[in-house]
Enzyme design. Structure first.
Site, PDB file in Angstrom:
ATOM      1  N   LEU A  60      36.634 -42.549 -13.622  1.00 45.32           N
ATOM      2  CA  LEU A  60      35.757 -43.088 -14.658  1.00 45.32           C
ATOM      3  C   LEU A  60      36.288 -44.458 -15.057  1.00 45.32           C
ATOM      4  O   LEU A  60      37.497 -44.605 -15.302  1.00 45.32           O
ATOM      5  CB  LEU A  60      35.768 -42.159 -15.874  1.00 45.32           C
ATOM      6  CG  LEU A  60      34.782 -42.571 -16.960  1.00 45.32           C
ATOM      7  CD1 LEU A  60      33.349 -42.247 -16.532  1.00 45.32           C
ATOM      8  CD2 LEU A  60      35.101 -41.880 -18.272  1.00 45.32           C
ATOM      9  N   LYS A  73      29.882 -40.259 -16.038  1.00 46.96           N
ATOM     10  CA  LYS A  73      30.491 -39.472 -17.123  1.00 46.96           C
ATOM     11  C   LYS A  73      29.623 -38.239 -17.368  1.00 46.96           C
ATOM     12  O   LYS A  73      28.866 -38.143 -18.341  1.00 46.96           O
ATOM     13  CB  LYS A  73      30.653 -40.328 -18.387  1.00 46.96           C
ATOM     14  CG  LYS A  73      31.673 -39.732 -19.360  1.00 46.96           C
ATOM     15  CD  LYS A  73      32.167 -40.742 -20.355  1.00 46.96           C
ATOM     16  CE  LYS A  73      33.013 -40.140 -21.460  1.00 46.96           C
ATOM     17  NZ  LYS A  73      34.225 -39.454 -21.016  1.00 46.96           N
ATOM     18  N   TYR A 117      27.579 -37.888 -21.040  1.00 44.84           N
ATOM     19  CA  TYR A 117      28.032 -38.001 -22.423  1.00 44.84           C
ATOM     20  C   TYR A 117      28.855 -39.267 -22.618  1.00 44.84           C
ATOM     21  O   TYR A 117      29.219 -39.939 -21.639  1.00 44.84           O
ATOM     22  CB  TYR A 117      28.819 -36.757 -22.853  1.00 44.84           C
ATOM     23  CG  TYR A 117      30.232 -36.635 -22.312  1.00 44.84           C
ATOM     24  CD1 TYR A 117      30.476 -36.406 -20.967  1.00 44.84           C
ATOM     25  CD2 TYR A 117      31.331 -36.763 -23.170  1.00 44.84           C
ATOM     26  CE1 TYR A 117      31.773 -36.294 -20.487  1.00 44.84           C
ATOM     27  CE2 TYR A 117      32.633 -36.642 -22.700  1.00 44.84           C
ATOM     28  CZ  TYR A 117      32.849 -36.406 -21.359  1.00 44.84           C
ATOM     29  OH  TYR A 117      34.123 -36.300 -20.875  1.00 44.84           O
ATOM     30  N   ARG A 123      14.086 -22.766 -15.010  1.00 44.50           N
ATOM     31  CA  ARG A 123      15.275 -22.962 -14.176  1.00 44.50           C
ATOM     32  C   ARG A 123      14.913 -23.154 -12.701  1.00 44.50           C
ATOM     33  O   ARG A 123      14.316 -22.277 -12.072  1.00 44.50           O
ATOM     34  CB  ARG A 123      16.239 -21.771 -14.315  1.00 44.50           C
ATOM     35  CG  ARG A 123      17.608 -22.056 -13.698  1.00 44.50           C
ATOM     36  CD  ARG A 123      18.566 -20.889 -13.945  1.00 44.50           C
ATOM     37  NE  ARG A 123      19.936 -21.246 -13.602  1.00 44.50           N
ATOM     38  CZ  ARG A 123      20.420 -21.293 -12.375  1.00 44.50           C
ATOM     39  NH1 ARG A 123      19.644 -21.020 -11.343  1.00 44.50           N
ATOM     40  NH2 ARG A 123      21.684 -21.619 -12.161  1.00 44.50           N
ATOM     41  N   GLU A 172      43.272 -40.128 -11.945  1.00 42.72           N
ATOM     42  CA  GLU A 172      43.262 -40.405 -13.387  1.00 42.72           C
ATOM     43  C   GLU A 172      43.612 -39.120 -14.116  1.00 42.72           C
ATOM     44  O   GLU A 172      43.839 -38.082 -13.496  1.00 42.72           O
ATOM     45  CB  GLU A 172      41.884 -40.915 -13.825  1.00 42.72           C
ATOM     46  CG  GLU A 172      40.771 -39.918 -13.566  1.00 42.72           C
ATOM     47  CD  GLU A 172      39.392 -40.421 -13.987  1.00 42.72           C
ATOM     48  OE1 GLU A 172      39.301 -41.258 -14.899  1.00 42.72           O
ATOM     49  OE2 GLU A 172      38.410 -39.949 -13.383  1.00 42.72           O
ATOM     50  N   ARG A 212      28.019 -48.198 -20.054  1.00 48.31           N
ATOM     51  CA  ARG A 212      28.413 -47.115 -19.135  1.00 48.31           C
ATOM     52  C   ARG A 212      27.414 -45.962 -19.205  1.00 48.31           C
ATOM     53  O   ARG A 212      27.085 -45.357 -18.172  1.00 48.31           O
ATOM     54  CB  ARG A 212      29.825 -46.634 -19.465  1.00 48.31           C
ATOM     55  CG  ARG A 212      30.325 -45.604 -18.459  1.00 48.31           C
ATOM     56  CD  ARG A 212      31.771 -45.247 -18.681  1.00 48.31           C
ATOM     57  NE  ARG A 212      31.972 -44.608 -19.958  1.00 48.31           N
ATOM     58  CZ  ARG A 212      33.170 -44.397 -20.503  1.00 48.31           C
ATOM     59  NH1 ARG A 212      34.262 -44.772 -19.879  1.00 48.31           N
ATOM     60  NH2 ARG A 212      33.278 -43.795 -21.663  1.00 48.31           N
TER      61      ARG A 212
HETATM   62  N1  PDD Z   1      37.298 -39.003 -21.919  1.00 48.79           N
HETATM   63  N2  PDD Z   1      38.797 -40.695 -17.399  1.00 48.79           N
HETATM   64  C1  PDD Z   1      38.204 -39.551 -17.763  1.00 48.79           C
HETATM   65  C2  PDD Z   1      38.055 -38.473 -16.743  1.00 48.79           C
HETATM   66  C3  PDD Z   1      37.754 -39.371 -19.092  1.00 48.79           C
HETATM   67  O1  PDD Z   1      37.169 -38.217 -19.440  1.00 48.79           O
HETATM   68  C4  PDD Z   1      37.950 -40.408 -20.030  1.00 48.79           C
HETATM   69  C5  PDD Z   1      37.489 -40.290 -21.454  1.00 48.79           C
HETATM   70  C6  PDD Z   1      38.575 -41.588 -19.599  1.00 48.79           C
HETATM   71  C7  PDD Z   1      38.780 -42.769 -20.523  1.00 48.79           C
HETATM   72  O2  PDD Z   1      37.558 -43.383 -20.824  1.00 48.79           O
HETATM   73  P1  PDD Z   1      37.367 -44.188 -22.184  1.00 48.79           P
HETATM   74  O3  PDD Z   1      38.471 -45.148 -22.264  1.00 48.79           O
HETATM   75  O4  PDD Z   1      36.049 -44.819 -22.048  1.00 48.79           O
HETATM   76  O5  PDD Z   1      37.424 -43.162 -23.304  1.00 48.79           O
HETATM   77  C8  PDD Z   1      38.971 -41.706 -18.276  1.00 48.79           C
HETATM   78  C9  PDD Z   1      36.754 -38.787 -23.264  1.00 48.79           C
HETATM   79  C10 PDD Z   1      37.578 -39.406 -24.339  1.00 48.79           C
HETATM   80  C11 PDD Z   1      36.502 -37.314 -23.453  1.00 48.79           C
HETATM   81  O6  PDD Z   1      35.992 -36.722 -22.516  1.00 48.79           O
HETATM   82  O7  PDD Z   1      36.783 -36.769 -24.526  1.00 48.79           O
END
Ligand code: PDD
Length: 285
Positions: free
Chosen positions: A207, A149, A33, A100, A182, A52
């Site tokens: 990420l 992601k 996503y 499945r 993170e 990405r």
């Molecule tokens: N999440 N690390 C993780 C684990 C994340 O899920 C996200 C973003 C980030 C920051 O990535 P970016 O700057 O590209 O948004 C870092 C999104 C916002 C979410 O899952 O809602």
């Protein structure tokens, strides 16, 4: 006005938007996503988000459901149909619908694509940023590839719930070596006593946040001192400043970690400057 979702070729009211129970996203979390900020009806850092997305899809060997140019048109259409001025756009792509079986289907199904958008109130984000937010640390319990992601978000769901129950806004994962990786949905940053901005290097353990990348452009542009390296919670407790970054929060000052005030317990000058610089540097399209 009812919200409109794009689902596999159709624009439908959100309450009628459906995917099959045999979708591998539902069965296995087998998908990826992206989340982009919408500001003044424009998509922020779209190229970096799509780059990405390409990396995530490639890592899981999922074939794009539509060409990239078509996806860009769909994103725009969803923003327009939902009349979002400021908000967020979400896109999910799964390996598709199949009987499945854990391994990939012998014949690749068409990947599923869902796009939704929602308006947000920038004043709420601004109020959080003005006050600063609290963070707790939790054990890193995710898989070995957080750089993808992926839709498998249970450890992050549990970490966010733990944060909420502790009265905090975000949870920072701490790996087996004692270093912060993170946030559950953000990248983690600190500013050391001598003014160096520190965030973990973007390898497979985190990420590579798009906001992180654009903030690093701001850091370089302003000639600030920075280090891409891991840091521990105790280094963070003693930091001058701390913050999170994500498309949903931009640079969000952290004023407390595990109940300990950071710096003087108020948002620091560097994070405020980076937050202010972000939208002057980010791509708008
Ligand atoms: N999440 N690390 C993780 C684990 C994340 O899920 C996200 C973003 C980030 C920051 O990535 P970016 O700057 O590209 O948004 C870092 C999104 C916002 C979410 O899952 O809602």
């Amino acid at each position: 006005m009812s919200r409109i979702a794009y689902v596999n070729g159709r624009y439908v009211p959100l309450r009628e938007a459906e995917v099959s129970i045999q979708d591998r996203g539902f069965q296995f979390g087998d998908g990826v996503y992206e989340v982009c900020e919408i500001r003044d009806r424009q998509i922020i850092d779209e190229d970096r988000h799509l780059a990405r997305l390409a990396r995530s899809l490639g890592a899981l060997r999922i074939v794009w459901p539509v060409e990239e140019a078509a996806l860009r048109r769909i994103l725009r259409e969803v923003v327009a149909l939902n009349r979002v001025r400021d908000g967020l756009i979400y896109l999910q792509i799964t390996r598709g619908v199949a009987r499945r079986d854990f391994a990939f289907p012998a014949e690749a199904p068409k990947a599923s694509l869902v796009v939704t958008a929602k308006g947000t109130n920038p004043a709420i984000n601004a109020a959080h940023a003005a006050a600063g937010v609290k963070v707790i640390t939790v054990a890193e319990t995710r898989w070995a590839h957080p750089h993808i992601k992926s839709l498998q978000l249970l450890p992050s769901v549990l970490a966010k719930q733990a944060a909420r129950e502790a009265g905090a806004f975000e949870a920072w994962f701490v790996d087996a070596d004692g270093f912060v990786t993170e946030g559950a949905s953000s990248n983690a940053w600190i500013v050391t006593a001598d003014g160096a901005i520190v965030t973990r290097h973007a390898d497979e353990t985190i990420l590579r946040g798009v906001t992180r990348t654009t903030l690093l452009d701001a850091v370089r542009g302003q000639g600030l001192c920075f280090e891409e390296r891991p840091f521990t919670p105790s280094e963070a407790y003693g930091a001058k400043e701390a913050f999170n970054s994500s498309a949903t929060t931009i640079a969000m000052p952290v004023v407390e970690i595990d109940g300990r005030p950071i710096g003087d317990g108020a948002p620091g000058p560097l994070v405020k400057a980076l937050r202010a610089a972000f939208h002057t540097l980010a791509q708008r399209s």
